[in-house]
Design an enzyme around this catalytic site. Structure first.
Site, PDB file in Angstrom:
ATOM      1  N   ASP A 226       1.538  70.983  31.914  1.00  0.00           N
ATOM      2  CA  ASP A 226       0.192  70.424  32.051  1.00  0.00           C
ATOM      3  C   ASP A 226      -0.623  71.469  32.813  1.00  0.00           C
ATOM      4  O   ASP A 226      -0.233  71.856  33.919  1.00  0.00           O
ATOM      5  CB  ASP A 226       0.217  69.121  32.857  1.00  0.00           C
ATOM      6  N   ASP A 381      -0.969  58.476  25.028  1.00  0.00           N
ATOM      7  CA  ASP A 381      -0.884  58.221  26.471  1.00  0.00           C
ATOM      8  C   ASP A 381      -0.960  56.712  26.729  1.00  0.00           C
ATOM      9  O   ASP A 381      -1.988  56.199  27.177  1.00  0.00           O
ATOM     10  CB  ASP A 381      -2.053  58.913  27.197  1.00  0.00           C
TER      11      ASP A 381
HETATM   12  O1  1PR Z   1      -7.326  63.884  25.209  1.00  0.00           O
HETATM   13  O2  1PR Z   1      -7.095  65.520  23.379  1.00  0.00           O
HETATM   14  O3  1PR Z   1      -8.213  66.179  25.484  1.00  0.00           O
HETATM   15  O4  1PR Z   1      -5.792  65.807  25.402  1.00  0.00           O
HETATM   16  C1  1PR Z   1      -5.495  65.795  26.763  1.00  0.00           C
HETATM   17  C2  1PR Z   1      -4.008  65.916  26.888  1.00  0.00           C
HETATM   18  O5  1PR Z   1      -3.700  66.044  28.269  1.00  0.00           O
HETATM   19  C3  1PR Z   1      -3.268  64.713  26.364  1.00  0.00           C
HETATM   20  O6  1PR Z   1      -2.187  65.162  25.580  1.00  0.00           O
HETATM   21  C4  1PR Z   1      -2.722  64.007  27.623  1.00  0.00           C
HETATM   22  O7  1PR Z   1      -1.401  63.537  27.419  1.00  0.00           O
HETATM   23  C5  1PR Z   1      -2.701  65.115  28.638  1.00  0.00           C
HETATM   24  N1  1PR Z   1      -3.047  64.658  29.974  1.00  0.00           N
HETATM   25  C6  1PR Z   1      -4.269  64.307  30.380  1.00  0.00           C
HETATM   26  N2  1PR Z   1      -4.225  63.978  31.695  1.00  0.00           N
HETATM   27  C7  1PR Z   1      -2.966  64.136  32.093  1.00  0.00           C
HETATM   28  C8  1PR Z   1      -2.484  63.917  33.446  1.00  0.00           C
HETATM   29  O8  1PR Z   1      -1.305  64.029  33.751  1.00  0.00           O
HETATM   30  N3  1PR Z   1      -3.393  63.581  34.353  1.00  0.00           N
HETATM   31  N4  1PR Z   1      -0.956  64.890  30.978  1.00  0.00           N
HETATM   32  C9  1PR Z   1      -2.223  64.581  31.014  1.00  0.00           C
HETATM   33  C10 1PR Z   1      -0.059  63.962  30.875  1.00  0.00           C
HETATM   34  C11 1PR Z   1       2.097  63.818  30.227  1.00  0.00           C
HETATM   35  C12 1PR Z   1       3.020  64.885  29.893  1.00  0.00           C
HETATM   36  C13 1PR Z   1       4.092  65.058  30.914  1.00  0.00           C
HETATM   37  C14 1PR Z   1       5.190  64.099  30.595  1.00  0.00           C
HETATM   38  C15 1PR Z   1       6.490  64.445  31.201  1.00  0.00           C
HETATM   39  N5  1PR Z   1       0.782  64.291  29.925  1.00  0.00           N
HETATM   40  O9  1PR Z   1       2.336  66.056  29.807  1.00  0.00           O
HETATM   41  O10 1PR Z   1       4.455  66.363  30.772  1.00  0.00           O
HETATM   42  O11 1PR Z   1       4.813  62.803  31.004  1.00  0.00           O
HETATM   43  O12 1PR Z   1       6.409  64.408  32.569  1.00  0.00           O
HETATM   44  P1  1PR Z   1       7.694  64.198  33.472  1.00  0.00           P
HETATM   45  O13 1PR Z   1       8.859  64.818  32.744  1.00  0.00           O
HETATM   46  O14 1PR Z   1       7.434  64.951  34.719  1.00  0.00           O
HETATM   47  O15 1PR Z   1       7.850  62.733  33.671  1.00  0.00           O
HETATM   48  P2  1PR Z   1      -7.209  65.315  24.848  1.00  0.00           P
END
Ligand code: 1PR
Length: 525
Positions: A226, A381
């Protein structure tokens, strides 16, 4: 000096980088005569069948290509390039191929396997080839929905087959003309070694032992980064707890994107995903650092790269319009193999559910038509919404073993946009199945309740969504140990599992995950 046939249809940067990494100089085909004069020609396969043939036609490359192949001059074709050798494909009816080989390329028929085939699979070699000297069953990266078979009269071309529900042709070779269905440039060390042998043009032939066993597709382990800018303006890899990436007000900084991606590649990750998590706010075409991250990563990372965040249409401050296809194309040119769409996919699905009509204008449709379904991932999400009974909601519910705060035994999974900030009147099954219908090729299934908790994947969510689609599903969120990966592959049919936190914090090495899987009978690379 290697000549590359770049017809501008997708990520050719990876092939270019792989050749450079192996110490060769790349020259581009500029005119039809370059095709005939090249010493060694690489014909990469990106884009849909129709698009590839249309571009070759437009540039006057078809005739010289056929002539070169007939003259037995060196050619290496990759992926769609193998398919282009045939007369046509179900993917683009009515479009003529190069017709060097007889027959039509057809869609996978497998009913119980996801299509596209996305992932690492093995080869059964059917003839001697210097490219496969010392081949010990390594797996290579495949990504395709259509597959070739050879007619009896062309059997002398058969180099290798692979099994995915059915046996298909994964390699052809005759004289100096070779083509693979898999991507050597995306197949890590094993792929680079094949490419190197091709570029060197020597190597001993191997004797083939014909004790063929069905090849098995591996479950993929994906490292996810991320990415966002922190308060000092640096692009950092961050990681949230249930999507909250701030710790005492500061954006958590877990490292530099390019360095971490390289580390995960070297440690055995099967794929790397970058999510530009503030992409919904910033416009990616102005977000040069993110494009630069991709460019630099693809110089040293030879497994598939996915990028998400901010893929949508956009009008910039000068009033210039960009389609989501423009944005995606820029990512592909910079080294991405797949793009992932989050928020925009929700809006598209809502519209599609309302009207039941495909407009052809959504990001999913536009990108999938040009680059193929396998290049379009939907990032979901969702978070749980508990209900006392399924009648309480119109959404798809499950009966859960993890009851809600008031003992509720049912829940549905509400989709969110803008990084989990806004819930929509849309559930995860509706989103996934609508996007599949619109042409998406894979689902990246996050779970806000589980994200960053290290408590294991949400099996109920994964089974719920997986049973609603026939495209591959990547299980994401909650991995805290190697045992959690074993569990997700034993209890669900997910094709891949993704983790972030445990890899960033070096709590569990990727090798340990793979070892645990292998010990439990799960096929891995
Ligand atoms: O909506 O097309 O602009 O895409 C934004 C992207 O950013 C989406 O794919 C969304 O999942 C991601 N995103 C937005 N905010 C967050 C955040 O964390 N605040 N990331 C985010 C969240 C979750 C995974 C994470 C897994 C595994 N994405 O990226 O890597 O949950 O985590 P873990 O193994 O530590 O539990 P758009």
């Amino acid at each position: 000096m290697i000549t590359l046939l770049d017809y501008g249809a997708g990520n050719v940067r990876s092939v270019r980088n792989a050749i450079k990494k192996l110490g060769y100089t790349v020259q581009d085909v500029r005119s039809p005569s370059d095709i005939l004069q090249a010493e060694r020609l690489i014909f990469p396969g990106v884009g849909s069948y129709g698009l590839v043939m249309e571009r070759l036609q437009r540039d006057g490359f078809i005739e010289p290509l056929i002539e070169r192949i007939r003259a037995n001059k060196h050619v290496l074709g990759i992926c769609v390039a193998l398919q282009a050798l045939f007369e046509g494909s179900e993917e683009s009816p009515g479009v003529a191929g190069l017709s060097v080989l007889k027959g039509q390329v057809k869609r996978f028929r497998a009913s119980d396997l996801s299509v596209p085939q996305i992932g690492w699979n093995g080869l059964n070699l059917h003839k001697e080839s210097p490219l496969f000297a010392r081949y010990h069953g390594e797996k290579f990266y495949f990504v395709h929905s259509y597959r070739a078979t050879l007619q009896d009269e062309d059997q002398d071309w058969l180099l290798s087959t692979t099994d995915y529900g059915e046996e298909f042709v994964s390699g052809v070779e005759k004289g100096n003309v070779t083509a693979f269905q898999f991507h050597p440039e995306k197949s890590g060390v094993a792929g680079l070694s094949i490419l190197e042998k091709y570029l060197q043009g020597n190597g001993d032939s191997v004797t083939i032992h014909s004790h063929h066993q069905k090849t098995r597709m591996a479950k993929r382990i994906i490292a996810c980064l991320d990415v966002r800018t922190n308060d000092n303006g640096d692009l950092v890899v961050t990681k949230g707890d249930q999507y909250d990436v701030r710790d005492k007000g500061e954006v958590r900084n877990l490292g530099k994107p390019v360095d971490l991606a390289r580390r995960y590649y070297e440690e055995g990750a099967d794929e790397i995903t970058f999510l530009n998590i503030t992409g919904f706010r910033d416009f990616p075409m102005e977000d040069q650092p993110m494009l630069e991250v991709l460019r630099r990563t693809s110089e040293n990372v030879f497994v598939p790269l996915t990028i998400g965040g901010g893929i949508r249409e956009f009008t910039d401050s000068n009033g210039k319009d960009y389609t989501s296809l423009d944005v995606a194309s820029e990512y592909f040119r910079s080294g991405a193999d797949k793009i992932s769409i989050g928020s925009d996919a929700c809006y598209t699905a809502e519209e599609y559910l309302k009207t039941g009509k495909k407009t052809g204008k959504s990001s999913i449709e536009q990108i999938s038509i040009v680059y193929g379904a396998q290049a379009v991932v939907i990032s979901v999400d969702p978070r749980r919404v508990y209900v006392k009974s399924p009648e309480e909601t119109t959404h798809n519910t499950i009966r859960t073993v993890i009851p809600g705060p008031e003992g509720e035994e049912y829940c549905w999974y509400q989709c969110t946009v803008k990084g989990g900030r806004e819930g929509r009147d849309l559930d995860a099954v509706q989103l996934a199945s609508s996007c599949e219908a619109l042409g998406a090729g894979e689902i990246l299934l996050n779970c806000i309740d589980k994200d960053g908790t290290n408590s294991g994947f949400d099996m109920e969510l994964i089974n719920h969504v997986k049973s609603a689609v026939s495209i591959p599903v990547i299980a994401s969120s909650g991995a805290g140990s190697a045992a959690h990966f074993v569990e997700v592959f034993q209890k669900t049919d997910a094709e891949a599992a993704l983790a972030a936190g445990i890899f960033h914090r070096e709590e569990v090495p990727i090798a340990e995950v793979k070892q645990a899987l292998a010990e439990n009978g799960v096929e891995v690379r």
